[in-house]
Design a protein around this motif. Sequence first.
Motif, PDB file in Angstrom:
ATOM      1  N   LEU A   1       0.869  -1.161   0.000  1.00 10.53           N
ATOM      2  CA  LEU A   1       0.000   0.000   0.000  1.00 10.53           C
ATOM      3  C   LEU A   1       0.911   1.218   0.000  1.00 10.53           C
ATOM      4  O   LEU A   1       1.681   1.416   0.936  1.00 10.53           O
ATOM      5  CB  LEU A   1      -0.897  -0.021   1.237  1.00 10.53           C
ATOM      6  N   MET A   2       0.843   2.038  -1.066  1.00  9.08           N
ATOM      7  CA  MET A   2       1.834   3.087  -1.295  1.00  9.08           C
ATOM      8  C   MET A   2       1.173   4.443  -1.440  1.00  9.08           C
ATOM      9  O   MET A   2       0.071   4.563  -1.973  1.00  9.08           O
ATOM     10  CB  MET A   2       2.643   2.767  -2.565  1.00  9.08           C
ATOM     11  N   VAL A   3       1.866   5.489  -0.962  1.00 16.63           N
ATOM     12  CA  VAL A   3       1.441   6.858  -1.176  1.00 16.63           C
ATOM     13  C   VAL A   3       2.621   7.643  -1.739  1.00 16.63           C
ATOM     14  O   VAL A   3       3.727   7.601  -1.195  1.00 16.63           O
ATOM     15  CB  VAL A   3       0.920   7.507   0.129  1.00 16.63           C
ATOM     16  N   LEU A   4       2.435   8.310  -2.875  1.00 21.33           N
ATOM     17  CA  LEU A   4       3.457   9.153  -3.484  1.00 21.33           C
ATOM     18  C   LEU A   4       3.281  10.580  -2.993  1.00 21.33           C
ATOM     19  O   LEU A   4       2.160  11.099  -2.913  1.00 21.33           O
ATOM     20  CB  LEU A   4       3.356   9.098  -5.011  1.00 21.33           C
ATOM     21  N   LEU A   5       4.413  11.240  -2.673  1.00 15.93           N
ATOM     22  CA  LEU A   5       4.364  12.552  -2.044  1.00 15.93           C
ATOM     23  C   LEU A   5       5.416  13.483  -2.656  1.00 15.93           C
ATOM     24  O   LEU A   5       6.420  13.011  -3.216  1.00 15.93           O
ATOM     25  CB  LEU A   5       4.607  12.414  -0.534  1.00 15.93           C
ATOM     26  N   PRO A   6       5.226  14.798  -2.530  1.00 18.02           N
ATOM     27  CA  PRO A   6       6.144  15.758  -3.153  1.00 18.02           C
ATOM     28  C   PRO A   6       7.378  16.037  -2.299  1.00 18.02           C
ATOM     29  O   PRO A   6       7.444  17.017  -1.545  1.00 18.02           O
ATOM     30  CB  PRO A   6       5.273  17.013  -3.287  1.00 18.02           C
ATOM     31  N   PHE A   7       8.392  15.174  -2.407  1.00 22.14           N
ATOM     32  CA  PHE A   7       9.648  15.430  -1.711  1.00 22.14           C
ATOM     33  C   PHE A   7      10.782  14.758  -2.470  1.00 22.14           C
ATOM     34  O   PHE A   7      10.548  13.911  -3.344  1.00 22.14           O
ATOM     35  CB  PHE A   7       9.601  14.932  -0.266  1.00 22.14           C
ATOM     36  N   THR A   8      12.002  15.119  -2.134  1.00 26.13           N
ATOM     37  CA  THR A   8      13.192  14.471  -2.681  1.00 26.13           C
ATOM     38  C   THR A   8      14.040  13.971  -1.518  1.00 26.13           C
ATOM     39  O   THR A   8      13.873  14.416  -0.371  1.00 26.13           O
ATOM     40  CB  THR A   8      14.020  15.438  -3.536  1.00 26.13           C
TER      41      THR A   8
ATOM     42  N   PHE B   1      -1.447  -1.673  11.345  1.00 25.34           N
ATOM     43  CA  PHE B   1      -0.715  -0.411  11.253  1.00 25.34           C
ATOM     44  C   PHE B   1      -1.576   0.698  11.858  1.00 25.34           C
ATOM     45  O   PHE B   1      -2.770   0.803  11.554  1.00 25.34           O
ATOM     46  CB  PHE B   1      -0.404  -0.065   9.789  1.00 25.34           C
ATOM     47  N   ASP B   2      -0.963   1.534  12.687  1.00 22.84           N
ATOM     48  CA  ASP B   2      -1.664   2.657  13.302  1.00 22.84           C
ATOM     49  C   ASP B   2      -0.879   3.948  13.110  1.00 22.84           C
ATOM     50  O   ASP B   2       0.367   3.956  13.137  1.00 22.84           O
ATOM     51  CB  ASP B   2      -1.845   2.415  14.813  1.00 22.84           C
ATOM     52  N   ASN B   3      -1.623   5.046  12.936  1.00 21.35           N
ATOM     53  CA  ASN B   3      -1.053   6.404  12.995  1.00 21.35           C
ATOM     54  C   ASN B   3       0.108   6.606  12.034  1.00 21.35           C
ATOM     55  O   ASN B   3       1.241   6.899  12.430  1.00 21.35           O
ATOM     56  CB  ASN B   3      -0.620   6.736  14.427  1.00 21.35           C
ATOM     57  N   PHE B   4      -0.185   6.488  10.746  1.00 20.75           N
ATOM     58  CA  PHE B   4       0.836   6.735   9.717  1.00 20.75           C
ATOM     59  C   PHE B   4       0.967   8.238   9.499  1.00 20.75           C
ATOM     60  O   PHE B   4      -0.035   8.945   9.318  1.00 20.75           O
ATOM     61  CB  PHE B   4       0.447   6.046   8.417  1.00 20.75           C
TER      62      PHE B   4
ATOM     63  N   ALA C   1       6.866  -7.178   8.649  1.00 15.66           N
ATOM     64  CA  ALA C   1       5.983  -6.099   8.208  1.00 15.66           C
ATOM     65  C   ALA C   1       6.616  -4.780   8.601  1.00 15.66           C
ATOM     66  O   ALA C   1       7.234  -4.666   9.662  1.00 15.66           O
ATOM     67  CB  ALA C   1       4.603  -6.234   8.836  1.00 15.66           C
ATOM     68  N   GLY C   2       6.457  -3.762   7.726  1.00 15.39           N
ATOM     69  CA  GLY C   2       7.058  -2.487   8.059  1.00 15.39           C
ATOM     70  C   GLY C   2       6.737  -1.397   7.071  1.00 15.39           C
ATOM     71  O   GLY C   2       5.792  -1.496   6.282  1.00 15.39           O
ATOM     72  N   VAL C   3       7.551  -0.337   7.115  1.00 18.67           N
ATOM     73  CA  VAL C   3       7.383   0.855   6.297  1.00 18.67           C
ATOM     74  C   VAL C   3       8.638   1.040   5.455  1.00 18.67           C
ATOM     75  O   VAL C   3       9.751   0.799   5.924  1.00 18.67           O
ATOM     76  CB  VAL C   3       7.108   2.092   7.183  1.00 18.67           C
ATOM     77  N   PHE C   4       8.443   1.478   4.193  1.00 21.27           N
ATOM     78  CA  PHE C   4       9.555   1.571   3.245  1.00 21.27           C
ATOM     79  C   PHE C   4       9.488   2.877   2.469  1.00 21.27           C
ATOM     80  O   PHE C   4       8.405   3.341   2.096  1.00 21.27           O
ATOM     81  CB  PHE C   4       9.504   0.418   2.233  1.00 21.27           C
ATOM     82  N   LEU C   5      10.661   3.442   2.198  1.00 20.28           N
ATOM     83  CA  LEU C   5      10.791   4.504   1.209  1.00 20.28           C
ATOM     84  C   LEU C   5      10.687   3.870  -0.169  1.00 20.28           C
ATOM     85  O   LEU C   5      11.265   2.804  -0.419  1.00 20.28           O
ATOM     86  CB  LEU C   5      12.145   5.196   1.357  1.00 20.28           C
ATOM     87  N   THR C   6       9.952   4.515  -1.095  1.00 23.61           N
ATOM     88  CA  THR C   6       9.785   3.963  -2.435  1.00 23.61           C
ATOM     89  C   THR C   6      10.162   4.989  -3.495  1.00 23.61           C
ATOM     90  O   THR C   6      10.260   6.187  -3.233  1.00 23.61           O
ATOM     91  CB  THR C   6       8.318   3.545  -2.696  1.00 23.61           C
ATOM     92  N   ASP C   7      10.358   4.477  -4.709  1.00 22.48           N
ATOM     93  CA  ASP C   7      10.318   5.335  -5.891  1.00 22.48           C
ATOM     94  C   ASP C   7       8.893   5.218  -6.431  1.00 22.48           C
ATOM     95  O   ASP C   7       7.955   5.005  -5.668  1.00 22.48           O
ATOM     96  CB  ASP C   7      11.398   4.954  -6.905  1.00 22.48           C
TER      97      ASP C   7
ATOM     98  N   CYS D   1       5.617   3.250   1.587  1.00 22.42           N
ATOM     99  CA  CYS D   1       4.631   2.174   1.516  1.00 22.42           C
ATOM    100  C   CYS D   1       4.625   1.358   2.786  1.00 22.42           C
ATOM    101  O   CYS D   1       5.592   1.374   3.570  1.00 22.42           O
ATOM    102  CB  CYS D   1       4.897   1.275   0.305  1.00 22.42           C
ATOM    103  N   LEU D   2       3.530   0.646   2.985  1.00 17.29           N
ATOM    104  CA  LEU D   2       3.378  -0.350   4.043  1.00 17.29           C
ATOM    105  C   LEU D   2       3.249  -1.704   3.377  1.00 17.29           C
ATOM    106  O   LEU D   2       2.526  -1.847   2.387  1.00 17.29           O
ATOM    107  CB  LEU D   2       2.121  -0.062   4.870  1.00 17.29           C
ATOM    108  N   SER D   3       3.966  -2.687   3.881  1.00 23.83           N
ATOM    109  CA  SER D   3       3.836  -4.030   3.319  1.00 23.83           C
ATOM    110  C   SER D   3       4.194  -5.077   4.351  1.00 23.83           C
ATOM    111  O   SER D   3       4.826  -4.786   5.370  1.00 23.83           O
ATOM    112  CB  SER D   3       4.705  -4.194   2.060  1.00 23.83           C
TER     113      SER D   3
END
Length: 226
Positions: free
Chosen positions: A73-80, A218-221, A104-110, A202-204
């Motif tokens: 489950l991914m969210v794209l956001l405006p940052f570099t 998952f809570d409070n992203f 299970a965890g949280v990841f930086l994505t392209d 993303c969360l996976s």
Amino acid sequence: MLRCTWLATLVLAATIAAQPLAGEEVLFEDHFDGELSPKWQAVGLQQDDYRIRDGGLEMRVQPGRRTRDTPMLMVLLPFTTSQSVTASVEVTPVEPFTEPNESAGVFLTDADSREFGGEKRNLNGHLVFSPGSLEFIGQAGEEGDPQQYALKFWPANEVYGALRIIVRGDYGYFQVGPSRTGKYLNFFHSALRKNEPERGFCLSASGGPPDRTHWVRFDNFRVTRH
């Protein structure tokens, strides 16, 4: 090959006090109350692979080891990655992880794949934070030899707080906290790819058993820029 060491006791030097952050900008947050934010993209997930329940997001742990194609489950956001950005989320297995490397965890994505992340993972029957932290165990002058470092893992108890990915100066840092006493644990860090046209988080969950279903909560992203 780095040696892996189980930490059975706490090491005070591995914690740091929380530092106040000035000028924090919230890029995105979801407390999973009622409905999932429409900004999320389900990549490879079926509709019955995730659900909102009692103010949290629950996700089915996908069977098999994590690969590029593991659903997320991914969210794209405006940052570099040259900016200072932090993503945090609380992660709690609904059923105990039983399979080798179930996680299970949280990841930086392209735009469509994971690059750097932090997880709760089953390691030899222990739930740990992963990746762990590197500790130099060699003699002076041997700092350039990877054989002289031990990879240490910390028990992933809920008391230590949320998983955090910190992006700063084209590096990614895995941190956990704040704990109930306001402390943070610092783990692995790595250089990141520069100049990706799209970035997000993303969360996976992966590594689940093939013959039964495990869920993780998952809570409070929250994603902030500083």
